[in-house]
Design an enzyme around this catalytic site. Sequence first.
Site, short mmCIF file in Angstrom:
data_model
loop_
_atom_site.label_atom_id
_atom_site.label_comp_id
_atom_site.label_asym_id
_atom_site.label_seq_id
_atom_site.Cartn_x
_atom_site.Cartn_y
_atom_site.Cartn_z
N ASN A 90 -18.97 -41.90 -33.48
CA ASN A 90 -19.75 -41.14 -34.45
C ASN A 90 -19.88 -41.86 -35.79
O ASN A 90 -20.84 -41.64 -36.52
CB ASN A 90 -19.12 -39.75 -34.63
N THR A 135 -25.66 -30.25 -29.47
CA THR A 135 -26.70 -31.19 -29.11
C THR A 135 -26.70 -31.25 -27.61
O THR A 135 -26.09 -32.10 -26.99
CB THR A 135 -26.48 -32.58 -29.71
N THR A 162 -26.39 -46.53 -36.34
CA THR A 162 -26.64 -47.96 -36.15
C THR A 162 -26.71 -48.31 -34.69
O THR A 162 -27.01 -49.44 -34.35
CB THR A 162 -25.54 -48.79 -36.82
N THR A 205 -28.45 -39.61 -25.08
CA THR A 205 -28.27 -40.31 -26.36
C THR A 205 -26.94 -41.06 -26.31
O THR A 205 -26.87 -42.18 -25.86
CB THR A 205 -28.34 -39.34 -27.55
N GLU A 226 -17.50 -37.50 -26.12
CA GLU A 226 -17.39 -38.79 -26.81
C GLU A 226 -15.92 -39.19 -26.98
O GLU A 226 -15.16 -38.52 -27.67
CB GLU A 226 -18.10 -38.71 -28.16
N LYS A 282 -28.02 -33.05 -21.04
CA LYS A 282 -27.47 -34.15 -21.82
C LYS A 282 -26.56 -33.56 -22.89
O LYS A 282 -26.73 -32.44 -23.34
CB LYS A 282 -28.56 -35.01 -22.45
#
Length: 451
Positions: free
Chosen positions: A446, A220, A451, A180, A307, A209
């Site tokens: 985040n 996640t 979007t 993702t 991230e 992932k």
Amino acid sequence: MKRFTRAYSSATTTLGAAPIPASKIKYIPSTGTYPKGFVASGVFVGVKPGNTSKPDLAIISSDRPCAAAGVFTKNKFQAAPVTFSRKLLQQKKNAGLRSVVINSGNANAVTGTGGLEDATNMARTTDQRVGDEDSTLVMSTGVIGQRLPIQKIVDHIPMAYHKAGDSHSHWLNCAKAICTTDTFPKLMSRTFELPSSPGVEYRIAGLTKGAGMIAPNMATLLTVLATDAPIAPAVMPNVLRHAVDRSFNAITIDGDSSTNDTVALLANGAAGGKEIASEQSPDFEAFQGLLTEFSADLAKYIVRDGEGATKFVTIRVVDSATEEAARQVARSIATSPLVKTALYGKDANWGRILCAAGYALISPPGQPINDVPEIVPERTNVSFVPTDGSTELKLLVDGEPEQVNEERASEILAMEDLEIVVRLGTGDKSAVHWTCDFSHDYVTINGDYRT
């Protein structure tokens, strides 16, 4: 137990339309040795609006029934595929599984009875291709609270199954399809031997992932581990739980725990040899060690892809009264936003480390205050340990602050990899946790996620 490893480098430079950062390409394997009897694929469906090219549907399948086990999220709002897969493993008593089907781009979480019907539909459609009923685990990852475009997914499952193969490119496409916000696909494979079957080459492969919503009890985070070693269904849950507790449950990106966490292990026995049927056997001990080490190496990729992360940080707590106390202290430090932002800013603010360690074991609000004998301030030591082999920088010694060389501290904190060691001085147990820093990019990624 003899183990074989391989080098990492790859010509892969994109993930869908997005370029893979140059600093991450070194983590993508250019070759692999994959378990016998398994095939894998990753194809494009367009599950998430806006995805126009990245593979987002994956299948891993075995040509024979597998022993299987799973470790799942503890989040009370567990996603439909988690509910489905957990129940299936219980129903099948960890035996007779053949495949895993995974979609990215939509978590199928908090989607009511319709979401569970969609997960069931994905499994049944895959079962029809495999040729066995009740043989498919389901995983999903992506945005929470939206129904899957289920017809689009089930229409593509036959193609995904037809395109599955056993080559490195097949497995790499599979790893890409489950991503993702990841910036690179995470795939590993190894060969190994077991004590009772010298000369027999066994293989294990794993893909995972995750880049955000990563915290203990998993987050996640989706992982599939596949091996051609012969392992009895009865011992699968414990061998997987042991590995997960020391790998995927020992990483932190942001402290959030997801609705969809799943780590699944499949073993089809295609390589032959003596079945691992007893937890007291040398083979069990050897495989447990191999799986734990393999899982830890795979989990570290998630931290390296945190991230917006710029640093990979090992938190090592030693000389603890108990292993559990060491784990909690390491986890507390690894999760602290103040520690993580200081690391990003190259600020040797060791007071934040002590603060996070100090509240790690205290009782929650409303509960009787506990004494926390596992932490004694006057016995506590804290150091920065560089990974280039140079001397550690002592920050706190037996509860007394050191005169810190700020220039040396900045040099260590500028490194991509570093280690924080906390010595509690209350015993001989230890634990390790892997984390990363918090950067401005974490907020940007985040803030724009939907979007």
